[in-house]
Design a protein around this motif. Structure first.
Motif, PDB file in Angstrom:
ATOM      1  N   THR A  72    -107.211-109.375  58.849  1.00  0.00           N
ATOM      2  CA  THR A  72    -107.169-109.240  57.391  1.00  0.00           C
ATOM      3  C   THR A  72    -106.379-108.007  56.976  1.00  0.00           C
ATOM      4  N   VAL A  73    -106.643-106.874  57.634  1.00  0.00           N
ATOM      5  CA  VAL A  73    -105.936-105.633  57.316  1.00  0.00           C
ATOM      6  C   VAL A  73    -104.434-105.798  57.551  1.00  0.00           C
ATOM      7  N   LEU A  74    -104.071-106.401  58.673  1.00  0.00           N
ATOM      8  CA  LEU A  74    -102.658-106.606  58.997  1.00  0.00           C
ATOM      9  C   LEU A  74    -101.988-107.546  57.992  1.00  0.00           C
ATOM     10  N   GLU A  75    -102.692-108.612  57.639  1.00  0.00           N
ATOM     11  CA  GLU A  75    -102.119-109.584  56.697  1.00  0.00           C
ATOM     12  C   GLU A  75    -101.931-108.977  55.319  1.00  0.00           C
ATOM     13  N   VAL A  76    -102.949-108.287  54.834  1.00  0.00           N
ATOM     14  CA  VAL A  76    -102.868-107.670  53.508  1.00  0.00           C
ATOM     15  C   VAL A  76    -101.727-106.651  53.470  1.00  0.00           C
ATOM     16  N   GLY A  77    -101.629-105.825  54.503  1.00  0.00           N
ATOM     17  CA  GLY A  77    -100.561-104.820  54.557  1.00  0.00           C
ATOM     18  C   GLY A  77     -99.181-105.432  54.630  1.00  0.00           C
ATOM     19  N   ALA A  78     -99.041-106.526  55.369  1.00  0.00           N
ATOM     20  CA  ALA A  78     -97.735-107.162  55.550  1.00  0.00           C
ATOM     21  C   ALA A  78     -97.171-107.686  54.239  1.00  0.00           C
ATOM     22  N   TYR A  79     -98.057-108.110  53.342  1.00  0.00           N
ATOM     23  CA  TYR A  79     -97.578-108.660  52.069  1.00  0.00           C
ATOM     24  C   TYR A  79     -97.070-107.590  51.105  1.00  0.00           C
ATOM     25  N   TYR A  80     -97.219-106.327  51.478  1.00  0.00           N
ATOM     26  CA  TYR A  80     -96.670-105.248  50.661  1.00  0.00           C
ATOM     27  C   TYR A  80     -95.363-104.709  51.234  1.00  0.00           C
ATOM     28  N   ILE A  81     -94.864-105.351  52.277  1.00  0.00           N
ATOM     29  CA  ILE A  81     -93.579-104.976  52.857  1.00  0.00           C
ATOM     30  C   ILE A  81     -92.497-105.897  52.288  1.00  0.00           C
ATOM     31  N   PRO A  82     -91.498-105.330  51.588  1.00  0.00           N
ATOM     32  CA  PRO A  82     -90.455-106.154  50.960  1.00  0.00           C
ATOM     33  C   PRO A  82     -89.800-107.112  51.944  1.00  0.00           C
ATOM     34  N   TRP A  83     -89.579-108.332  51.477  1.00  0.00           N
ATOM     35  CA  TRP A  83     -88.922-109.417  52.194  1.00  0.00           C
ATOM     36  C   TRP A  83     -89.772-109.995  53.328  1.00  0.00           C
ATOM     37  N   LEU A  84     -90.612-109.189  53.931  1.00  0.00           N
ATOM     38  CA  LEU A  84     -91.501-109.737  54.954  1.00  0.00           C
ATOM     39  C   LEU A  84     -92.507-110.687  54.319  1.00  0.00           C
ATOM     40  N   ASP A  85     -92.866-110.381  53.061  1.00  0.00           N
ATOM     41  CA  ASP A  85     -93.829-111.240  52.367  1.00  0.00           C
ATOM     42  C   ASP A  85     -93.317-112.666  52.221  1.00  0.00           C
ATOM     43  N   THR A 135     -90.468-117.007  42.571  1.00  0.00           N
ATOM     44  CA  THR A 135     -89.973-116.704  41.227  1.00  0.00           C
ATOM     45  C   THR A 135     -89.802-115.206  41.035  1.00  0.00           C
ATOM     46  N   SER A 136     -90.776-114.443  41.530  1.00  0.00           N
ATOM     47  CA  SER A 136     -90.707-112.984  41.424  1.00  0.00           C
ATOM     48  C   SER A 136     -89.517-112.438  42.199  1.00  0.00           C
ATOM     49  N   SER A 137     -89.292-112.981  43.383  1.00  0.00           N
ATOM     50  CA  SER A 137     -88.172-112.514  44.210  1.00  0.00           C
ATOM     51  C   SER A 137     -86.835-112.803  43.533  1.00  0.00           C
ATOM     52  N   ALA A 138     -86.753-113.964  42.897  1.00  0.00           N
ATOM     53  CA  ALA A 138     -85.500-114.367  42.263  1.00  0.00           C
ATOM     54  C   ALA A 138     -85.224-113.605  40.972  1.00  0.00           C
ATOM     55  N   THR A 139     -86.270-113.265  40.239  1.00  0.00           N
ATOM     56  CA  THR A 139     -86.077-112.624  38.933  1.00  0.00           C
ATOM     57  C   THR A 139     -86.140-111.098  38.967  1.00  0.00           C
ATOM     58  N   THR A 140     -86.833-110.549  39.978  1.00  0.00           N
ATOM     59  CA  THR A 140     -86.978-109.081  40.035  1.00  0.00           C
ATOM     60  C   THR A 140     -86.380-108.479  41.298  1.00  0.00           C
ATOM     61  N   GLY A 141     -85.765-109.313  42.117  1.00  0.00           N
ATOM     62  CA  GLY A 141     -85.191-108.811  43.359  1.00  0.00           C
ATOM     63  C   GLY A 141     -86.248-108.377  44.362  1.00  0.00           C
ATOM     64  N   PHE A 156     -88.998-106.670  43.604  1.00  0.00           N
ATOM     65  CA  PHE A 156     -89.782-105.516  43.153  1.00  0.00           C
ATOM     66  C   PHE A 156     -91.101-105.940  42.505  1.00  0.00           C
ATOM     67  N   GLY A 157     -91.119-107.123  41.920  1.00  0.00           N
ATOM     68  CA  GLY A 157     -92.336-107.606  41.278  1.00  0.00           C
ATOM     69  C   GLY A 157     -93.312-108.245  42.246  1.00  0.00           C
ATOM     70  N   ASN A 158     -92.920-108.349  43.505  1.00  0.00           N
ATOM     71  CA  ASN A 158     -93.779-108.997  44.492  1.00  0.00           C
ATOM     72  C   ASN A 158     -95.065-108.217  44.769  1.00  0.00           C
ATOM     73  N   VAL A 159     -95.029-106.914  44.505  1.00  0.00           N
ATOM     74  CA  VAL A 159     -96.226-106.097  44.690  1.00  0.00           C
ATOM     75  C   VAL A 159     -97.327-106.578  43.738  1.00  0.00           C
ATOM     76  N   VAL A 160     -96.928-106.920  42.530  1.00  0.00           N
ATOM     77  CA  VAL A 160     -97.891-107.424  41.545  1.00  0.00           C
ATOM     78  C   VAL A 160     -98.461-108.759  42.012  1.00  0.00           C
ATOM     79  N   VAL A 161     -97.590-109.617  42.536  1.00  0.00           N
ATOM     80  CA  VAL A 161     -98.028-110.921  43.034  1.00  0.00           C
ATOM     81  C   VAL A 161     -99.000-110.742  44.197  1.00  0.00           C
ATOM     82  N   ALA A 162     -98.641-109.844  45.129  1.00  0.00           N
ATOM     83  CA  ALA A 162     -99.491-109.602  46.303  1.00  0.00           C
ATOM     84  C   ALA A 162    -100.856-109.064  45.899  1.00  0.00           C
TER      85      ALA A 162
END
Length: 200
Positions: A68-81, A139-145, A147-153
């Motif tokens: 869980t810790v690894l998965e949650v952390g990975a989603y905050y790494i740009p493009w890896l998500d 959608t976040s990746s396409a519209t914010t490059g 940067f908005g993926n942190v909010v999604v995560a």
């Protein structure tokens, strides 16, 4: 009544797997380890003991915690998500099937029928919720490059935690929430498809 509550708990946890694969499994396993029995009108330990006894063991709880810790952390790494989504989609459906099977009561056939029902109800629910998450991140990746993926995560993480906890303590609400989430995602996909057809 307790059988219906157990089914709703399983579906609620399956929906949570659509947000994060391991977190709902960790919370369910942790609930057994900490003695949270009888909550919501059913006993977690007896349910898991009948279906998947290993799910409530300490080594499995620790393993799910680390994952869980690894998965949650990975989603905050740009493009890896985004890359993780290709793996998380089938993994979420498997996890949703597993947790649904574990929580579905013994009144169901313990053989292939129970697995089939768990795959449809649990795996299907997890797959639909995961599909909505993937679409939101895309959608976040396409519209914010990205940067908005942190909010999604963060939104996904909160959704997984809240839905998982509700599934253990308030299964009825968790089950209704899972149904509502699926309805929202399916409706959104249908509208998008209609728009694409209209433009074509």
């Amino acid at each position: 009544m307790s059988e219906a509550i157990a089914i709703l708990a399983g579906i609620g946890l399956a929906a949570a797997c659509g947000f994060r694969v391991f977190l709902p499994l960790f919370i369910a396993s942790l609930a057994v380890q900490t003695g949270v029995d009888g909550v919501g009108g059913f006993e977690l330990r007896s349910l898991l003991g009948d279906s998947l006894p290993w799910l409530g063991t300490m080594p499995v709880t620790i393993a799910f915690g680390v994952a869980t810790v690894l998965e949650v952390g990975a989603y905050y790494i740009p493009w890896l998500d985004n890359a993780l989504d290709t793996v998380s989609t089938p993994a979420a459906m498997i996890a949703g099937t597993l947790v649904a099977f574990a929580f579905f009561p013994g009144i169901m056939d313990d053989g292939y029928l129970k697995w089939a029902i768990a795959a449809i109800a649990g795996g299907g629910t997890a797959g639909v919720v995961q599909g909505g998450s993937v679409a939101a991140r895309g959608t976040s990746s396409a519209t914010t490059g990205g940067f908005g993926n942190v909010v999604v995560a963060t939104t996904e993480l909160i959704g997984s935690v809240v839905t998982s906890i509700l599934a253990v303590f308030l299964p009825l609400i968790a089950g209704l929430l899972a149904i509502a989430l699926c309805a929202i995602v399916i409706t959104a996909f249908v509208r998008i498809r209609r728009r694409i057809r209209a433009k074509a």
